[in-house]
Design a protein around this motif. Structure first.
Motif, PDB file in Angstrom:
ATOM      1  N   VAL A 203       0.856  -1.188   0.000  1.00  0.00           N
ATOM      2  CA  VAL A 203       0.000   0.000   0.000  1.00  0.00           C
ATOM      3  C   VAL A 203       0.892   1.237   0.000  1.00  0.00           C
ATOM      4  CG1 VAL A 203      -1.871   1.236   1.137  1.00  0.00           C
ATOM      5  CG2 VAL A 203      -1.757  -1.264   1.280  1.00  0.00           C
ATOM      6  N   LEU A 204       0.756   2.047  -1.047  1.00  0.00           N
ATOM      7  CA  LEU A 204       1.600   3.225  -1.247  1.00  0.00           C
ATOM      8  C   LEU A 204       0.841   4.504  -0.919  1.00  0.00           C
ATOM      9  CD1 LEU A 204       3.012   2.239  -4.760  1.00  0.00           C
ATOM     10  CD2 LEU A 204       4.133   1.865  -2.563  1.00  0.00           C
ATOM     11  N   ALA A 205       1.565   5.506  -0.425  1.00  0.00           N
ATOM     12  CA  ALA A 205       0.977   6.814  -0.151  1.00  0.00           C
ATOM     13  C   ALA A 205       2.084   7.861  -0.209  1.00  0.00           C
ATOM     14  CB  ALA A 205       0.272   6.824   1.207  1.00  0.00           C
ATOM     15  N   GLY A 206       1.734   9.105   0.096  1.00  0.00           N
ATOM     16  CA  GLY A 206       2.720  10.178   0.150  1.00  0.00           C
ATOM     17  C   GLY A 206       3.409  10.398  -1.176  1.00  0.00           C
ATOM     18  N   HIS A 207       4.735  10.540  -1.132  1.00  0.00           N
ATOM     19  CA  HIS A 207       5.526  10.764  -2.344  1.00  0.00           C
ATOM     20  C   HIS A 207       5.683   9.487  -3.172  1.00  0.00           C
ATOM     21  CE1 HIS A 207       6.925  14.839  -1.230  1.00  0.00           C
ATOM     22  NE2 HIS A 207       6.805  14.392   0.005  1.00  0.00           N
ATOM     23  N   SER A 208       5.256   8.361  -2.640  1.00  0.00           N
ATOM     24  CA  SER A 208       5.496   7.075  -3.299  1.00  0.00           C
ATOM     25  C   SER A 208       4.410   6.693  -4.299  1.00  0.00           C
ATOM     26  CB  SER A 208       5.643   5.976  -2.248  1.00  0.00           C
ATOM     27  OG  SER A 208       6.788   6.202  -1.447  1.00  0.00           O
ATOM     28  N   THR A 209       3.484   7.582  -4.585  1.00  0.00           N
ATOM     29  CA  THR A 209       2.446   7.298  -5.577  1.00  0.00           C
ATOM     30  C   THR A 209       2.725   8.007  -6.899  1.00  0.00           C
ATOM     31  OG1 THR A 209       1.097   9.129  -4.724  1.00  0.00           O
ATOM     32  CG2 THR A 209       0.671   6.926  -3.825  1.00  0.00           C
ATOM     33  N   ARG A 210       3.972   8.374  -7.119  1.00  0.00           N
ATOM     34  CA  ARG A 210       4.312   9.046  -8.372  1.00  0.00           C
ATOM     35  C   ARG A 210       5.804   8.890  -8.658  1.00  0.00           C
ATOM     36  NH1 ARG A 210       2.870  13.069  -4.512  1.00  0.00           N
ATOM     37  NH2 ARG A 210       4.528  14.552  -4.000  1.00  0.00           N
ATOM     38  N   ALA A 229      -1.305  -1.115  -4.324  1.00  0.00           N
ATOM     39  CA  ALA A 229      -2.539  -0.345  -4.211  1.00  0.00           C
ATOM     40  C   ALA A 229      -2.277   0.937  -3.435  1.00  0.00           C
ATOM     41  CB  ALA A 229      -3.619  -1.168  -3.500  1.00  0.00           C
ATOM     42  N   THR A 230      -3.301   1.783  -3.407  1.00  0.00           N
ATOM     43  CA  THR A 230      -3.311   2.967  -2.552  1.00  0.00           C
ATOM     44  C   THR A 230      -4.496   2.844  -1.600  1.00  0.00           C
ATOM     45  OG1 THR A 230      -4.782   4.275  -3.963  1.00  0.00           O
ATOM     46  CG2 THR A 230      -2.414   4.367  -4.442  1.00  0.00           C
ATOM     47  N   GLN A 231      -4.470   3.674  -0.563  1.00  0.00           N
ATOM     48  CA  GLN A 231      -5.677   3.859   0.212  1.00  0.00           C
ATOM     49  C   GLN A 231      -6.748   4.450  -0.710  1.00  0.00           C
ATOM     50  OE1 GLN A 231      -5.642   2.761   3.254  1.00  0.00           O
ATOM     51  NE2 GLN A 231      -3.673   3.138   4.224  1.00  0.00           N
ATOM     52  N   LEU A 246      -2.002   1.488 -10.009  1.00  0.00           N
ATOM     53  CA  LEU A 246      -2.188   1.175  -8.598  1.00  0.00           C
ATOM     54  C   LEU A 246      -3.655   0.853  -8.361  1.00  0.00           C
ATOM     55  CD1 LEU A 246      -0.086   4.086  -7.031  1.00  0.00           C
ATOM     56  CD2 LEU A 246       0.654   1.761  -7.522  1.00  0.00           C
ATOM     57  N   GLU A 247      -3.916  -0.290  -7.725  1.00  0.00           N
ATOM     58  CA  GLU A 247      -5.282  -0.587  -7.335  1.00  0.00           C
ATOM     59  C   GLU A 247      -5.713   0.382  -6.232  1.00  0.00           C
ATOM     60  OE1 GLU A 247      -5.821  -4.789  -6.466  1.00  0.00           O
ATOM     61  OE2 GLU A 247      -4.103  -5.279  -7.758  1.00  0.00           O
ATOM     62  N   ARG A 248      -7.015   0.386  -5.933  1.00  0.00           N
ATOM     63  CA  ARG A 248      -7.547   1.317  -4.944  1.00  0.00           C
ATOM     64  C   ARG A 248      -8.381   0.541  -3.933  1.00  0.00           C
ATOM     65  NH1 ARG A 248     -11.440   6.484  -6.508  1.00  0.00           N
ATOM     66  NH2 ARG A 248     -10.687   7.946  -4.914  1.00  0.00           N
ATOM     67  N   ILE A 249      -7.992   0.594  -2.670  1.00  0.00           N
ATOM     68  CA  ILE A 249      -8.765  -0.074  -1.632  1.00  0.00           C
ATOM     69  C   ILE A 249     -10.141   0.579  -1.555  1.00  0.00           C
ATOM     70  CG2 ILE A 249      -8.882  -0.592   0.836  1.00  0.00           C
ATOM     71  CD1 ILE A 249      -5.800  -0.492   0.852  1.00  0.00           C
ATOM     72  N   PRO A 250     -11.212  -0.185  -1.600  1.00  0.00           N
ATOM     73  CA  PRO A 250     -12.554   0.418  -1.630  1.00  0.00           C
ATOM     74  C   PRO A 250     -12.861   1.254  -0.394  1.00  0.00           C
ATOM     75  CG  PRO A 250     -12.645  -1.887  -2.305  1.00  0.00           C
ATOM     76  CD  PRO A 250     -11.270  -1.651  -1.765  1.00  0.00           C
ATOM     77  N   TYR A 251     -13.792   2.197  -0.581  1.00  0.00           N
ATOM     78  CA  TYR A 251     -14.227   3.082   0.513  1.00  0.00           C
ATOM     79  C   TYR A 251     -15.167   2.357   1.466  1.00  0.00           C
ATOM     80  CZ  TYR A 251     -16.621   7.001   2.810  1.00  0.00           C
ATOM     81  OH  TYR A 251     -17.164   7.864   3.729  1.00  0.00           O
ATOM     82  N   ALA A 252     -16.174   1.690   0.924  1.00  0.00           N
ATOM     83  CA  ALA A 252     -17.177   1.030   1.756  1.00  0.00           C
ATOM     84  C   ALA A 252     -16.533  -0.089   2.568  1.00  0.00           C
ATOM     85  CB  ALA A 252     -18.299   0.476   0.883  1.00  0.00           C
ATOM     86  N   VAL A 253     -16.898  -0.174   3.850  1.00  0.00           N
ATOM     87  CA  VAL A 253     -16.240  -1.122   4.752  1.00  0.00           C
ATOM     88  C   VAL A 253     -16.384  -2.552   4.263  1.00  0.00           C
ATOM     89  CG1 VAL A 253     -16.276  -2.089   7.083  1.00  0.00           C
ATOM     90  CG2 VAL A 253     -16.416   0.388   6.754  1.00  0.00           C
ATOM     91  N   THR A 268       3.263  -1.502   4.152  1.00  0.00           N
ATOM     92  CA  THR A 268       2.901  -0.091   4.046  1.00  0.00           C
ATOM     93  C   THR A 268       4.104   0.768   3.675  1.00  0.00           C
ATOM     94  OG1 THR A 268       3.235   0.271   6.419  1.00  0.00           O
ATOM     95  CG2 THR A 268       1.019  -0.341   5.700  1.00  0.00           C
ATOM     96  N   VAL A 269       3.866   1.731   2.806  1.00  0.00           N
ATOM     97  CA  VAL A 269       4.895   2.666   2.359  1.00  0.00           C
ATOM     98  C   VAL A 269       4.346   4.086   2.524  1.00  0.00           C
ATOM     99  CG1 VAL A 269       6.342   3.410   0.428  1.00  0.00           C
ATOM    100  CG2 VAL A 269       5.756   0.985   0.688  1.00  0.00           C
ATOM    101  N   GLU A 270       4.878   4.822   3.471  1.00  0.00           N
ATOM    102  CA  GLU A 270       4.462   6.195   3.788  1.00  0.00           C
ATOM    103  C   GLU A 270       2.990   6.274   4.187  1.00  0.00           C
ATOM    104  OE1 GLU A 270       6.190   9.599   1.631  1.00  0.00           O
ATOM    105  OE2 GLU A 270       6.868   8.142   0.143  1.00  0.00           O
ATOM    106  N   THR A 271       2.493   5.242   4.844  1.00  0.00           N
ATOM    107  CA  THR A 271       1.101   5.242   5.288  1.00  0.00           C
ATOM    108  C   THR A 271       0.949   4.239   6.412  1.00  0.00           C
ATOM    109  OG1 THR A 271      -1.207   5.099   4.533  1.00  0.00           O
ATOM    110  CG2 THR A 271       0.335   3.491   3.602  1.00  0.00           C
ATOM    111  N   THR A 272      -0.281   4.129   6.922  1.00  0.00           N
ATOM    112  CA  THR A 272      -0.599   3.153   7.961  1.00  0.00           C
ATOM    113  C   THR A 272      -1.453   2.045   7.348  1.00  0.00           C
ATOM    114  OG1 THR A 272      -2.600   4.370   8.576  1.00  0.00           O
ATOM    115  CG2 THR A 272      -0.555   4.942   9.723  1.00  0.00           C
ATOM    116  N   GLU A 273      -1.798   1.053   8.155  1.00  0.00           N
ATOM    117  CA  GLU A 273      -2.659  -0.002   7.637  1.00  0.00           C
ATOM    118  C   GLU A 273      -4.038   0.571   7.313  1.00  0.00           C
ATOM    119  OE1 GLU A 273      -4.729  -2.831  10.386  1.00  0.00           O
ATOM    120  OE2 GLU A 273      -3.035  -2.317  11.690  1.00  0.00           O
ATOM    121  N   PRO A 274      -4.784  -0.062   6.411  1.00  0.00           N
ATOM    122  CA  PRO A 274      -6.091   0.460   6.017  1.00  0.00           C
ATOM    123  C   PRO A 274      -7.088   0.454   7.182  1.00  0.00           C
ATOM    124  CG  PRO A 274      -5.272  -1.129   4.403  1.00  0.00           C
ATOM    125  CD  PRO A 274      -4.379  -1.217   5.589  1.00  0.00           C
ATOM    126  N   ILE A 275      -7.761   1.592   7.365  1.00  0.00           N
ATOM    127  CA  ILE A 275      -8.805   1.706   8.384  1.00  0.00           C
ATOM    128  C   ILE A 275     -10.061   2.272   7.749  1.00  0.00           C
ATOM    129  CG2 ILE A 275      -7.140   2.023  10.261  1.00  0.00           C
ATOM    130  CD1 ILE A 275      -7.928   5.018  10.224  1.00  0.00           C
TER     131      ILE A 275
END
Length: 514
Positions: A203-210, A229-231, A246-253, A268-275
């Motif tokens: 799971v990538l976030a921050g500067h790691s999505t580009r 994927a991303t959040q 990058l895949e996208r973790i769905p919004y709906a729980v 995780t890369v520059e992020t936390t686990e999915p919540i």
């Protein structure tokens, strides 16, 4: 040189050359100082536009802008988009005017606890003590805002510190430090996870999505069979044909839990686990399955590119080519408007290297997955969840990248929070296409009403969700602020309006009647 002149000169010397301003009486000397040709000043008619525009500017430019806000109430008006910027790790320097020290003791009407307002959403808060301290304090604010990841710096400027003599600016030495790479032992642990062959999601976030980071992630996917994927929300993603998808973790729980249940490991890369974005009765906050292990490769604030480089080398994927997204069918759609036809119209109309700002809380939730094969573009999401971010962020992004067309997709309910952005876009001649999805309700709240298990909404509850009495006249709204506008109700007309906007300079608005 007075304190205000020292402030503007120091901002420019430190690389901050734009100010999104909504000034008041206490800031008149600052306003005069903004005539400095090294500083671009942009008037915004609401402080939430100032702070949102500074967020969008940072996301695309990679360096902080400044804002000028009028005392505590002006800061309070801007706090919602400061919250969003903080969640997106967007650096900004907020200059908040204040009464002169001699006047404060009389408790004039606009007196407030500015520090108390600023502190929860700022990483750094300081009150200027004298005109001669202005330059030093401003330089310190810029250094804080420029950290990796970006920080919110708020500087309170009393009126007398603006108008009194400051002398030549004296600033602290710039102590720039590059972001740290992750520890080698942590990288080796993650490499062992990938070597195990067990199902793994990065799971990538921050500067790691580009940029280089997603290319490296693509190498890992090709070499190890992991998925990337991303959040659901990301500050900025480079996506489209010819790039790593990058895949996208769905919004709906429920959908997110279903998506994640097949993974034994989450890295995780520059992020936390999915919540979950919200808590719901009888639904989990942590979205992973009970047996899933979470491993941090790169912490927030560390160097994502360095960490991914180390991991690629550790698993022997240096020479593995990344799998790239193929172009999607660019044929314009026909017929009724719906999630699929809207996505197809977007994919066909988006020009290369445009910027897509997404605040379409319901209409766009399903469509973004259908536009991965569009022309290469940048996607910006709302990280903090406070609505009214889209049009200001699009304004700042357009000022950061004037050569690129910005598309801003926003629901009609969200757009009404910061619609004043249109005026600034017209005044500055910005290349922004604002797309209003007009369903005449807070449609997301109808879905959340059901998700919360609150029962069937009655007449009074629905009255708090629908915004169709009276219906908002978006064409008149845009025209009143100098922005050409058109309404569409078919997929063909929507595609044509977007394509036409690319060929015209300046802003425009498209009302999509759903």
């Amino acid at each position: 040189m007075n304190g205000a002149e020292s402030l503007v000169q120091t901002l420019a010397d430190q690389g901050v050359d734009i100010c999104f301003a909504n000034p008041g009486t206490s800031e008149m000397h600052f306003l005069k100082a903004l005539e400095n040709p090294r500083m671009r000043s942009v008037l915004c008619l609401f402080e939430g536009v100032c702070t949102g525009a500074a967020d969008g500017y940072y996301r695309m430019k990679g360096r902080p802008a400044s804002t000028l806000l009028h005392l505590g109430p002006g800061l309070a008006n801007g706090l919602a988009n400061i919250h969003n910027a903080k969640r997106a790790s967007s650096g900004m320097v907020n200059i908040v005017g204040e009464h002169s020290a001699a006047h404060l003791k009389y408790d004039p009407p606009l007196t407030s606890d500015i520090e108390g307002l600023a502190r929860p959403l700022s990483h750094w808060v300081r009150r200027v003590g004298s005109s001669r301290a202005v330059a030093w304090d401003v330089a310190a604010a810029v250094e804080k805002a420029s950290e990796h990841a970006g920080q919110i710096a708020t500087l309170i400027l009393p009126g007398d510190a603006s108008w009194q003599e400051a002398g030549e600016p004296v600033v602290p030495p710039r102590a720039f430090s590059a972001p740290k790479a992750p520890e080698a032992a942590r990288v080796e642990h993650v490499a062992q996870v990938l070597r195990s062959g067990e199902s793994t999601l990065i799971v990538l976030a921050g500067h790691s999505t580009r940029g280089r980071a997603i290319e490296l992630a693509g190498k890992l996917k090709a070499a190890t069979g992991c998925r990337i994927a991303t959040q659901f929300f990301s500050a900025r993603i480079e996506r489209g044909a010819g790039r790593v998808t990058l895949e996208r973790i769905p919004y709906a729980v429920g959908q997110a839990v279903e998506y994640l249940k097949g993974f034994k490991h989450i890295i995780t890369v520059e992020t936390t686990e999915p919540i979950a974005f919200f808590s719901y009765p009888d639904k989990p906050s942590l979205l992973k399955s009970p047996g899933t292990s979470v491993h941090s490769l790169v912490e927030i604030g560390e160097d994502g590119v360095a960490g991914l480089e180390m991991l690629v080398e550790a698993v022997g994927a240096t020479n593995t080519p990344a799998l790239l997204q193929q172009p999607a069918d660019a044929a314009p759609p026909a017929g009724a408007l719906g999630p699929a036809s809207i996505a197809q119209a977007l994919a066909a109309a988006l020009p290369e290297h445009c910027i897509l700002v997404d605040e379409s809380l319901t209409t766009g939730r399903e469509t973004m997955g259908l536009t991965v094969g569009a022309a290469p573009h940048d996607l910006i999401n709302n990280m903090g969840g406070s609505i009214g971010y889209g049009t200001p962020v699009a304004t700042g992004a357009a000022l950061a990248c004037p050569e690129r067309r910005v598309f801003c997709m926003v629901g009609d309910g969200s757009a009404m929070y910061t619609i004043q952005s249109l005026w600034t876009q017209a005044r500055e001649g910005l290349n922004v296409t604002t797309i209003i999805f007009a369903n005449n309700s807070y449609a997301i709240l109808k879905a959340e009403y059901a998700n919360m298990g609150a029962g069937e909404p009655g007449e009074r509850a629905l009255a708090m969700i629908d915004i169709d009495r009276p219906r908002i006249d978006w064409l008149a709204m845009a025209k009143s602020m100098g922005v050409p506008a058109v309404a569409v109700d078919t997929a063909e007309a929507f595609h044509k309006a977007m394509a036409d906007s690319v060929n015209e300079a300046g802003p425009c608005l498209i009302e999509v009647r759903l």
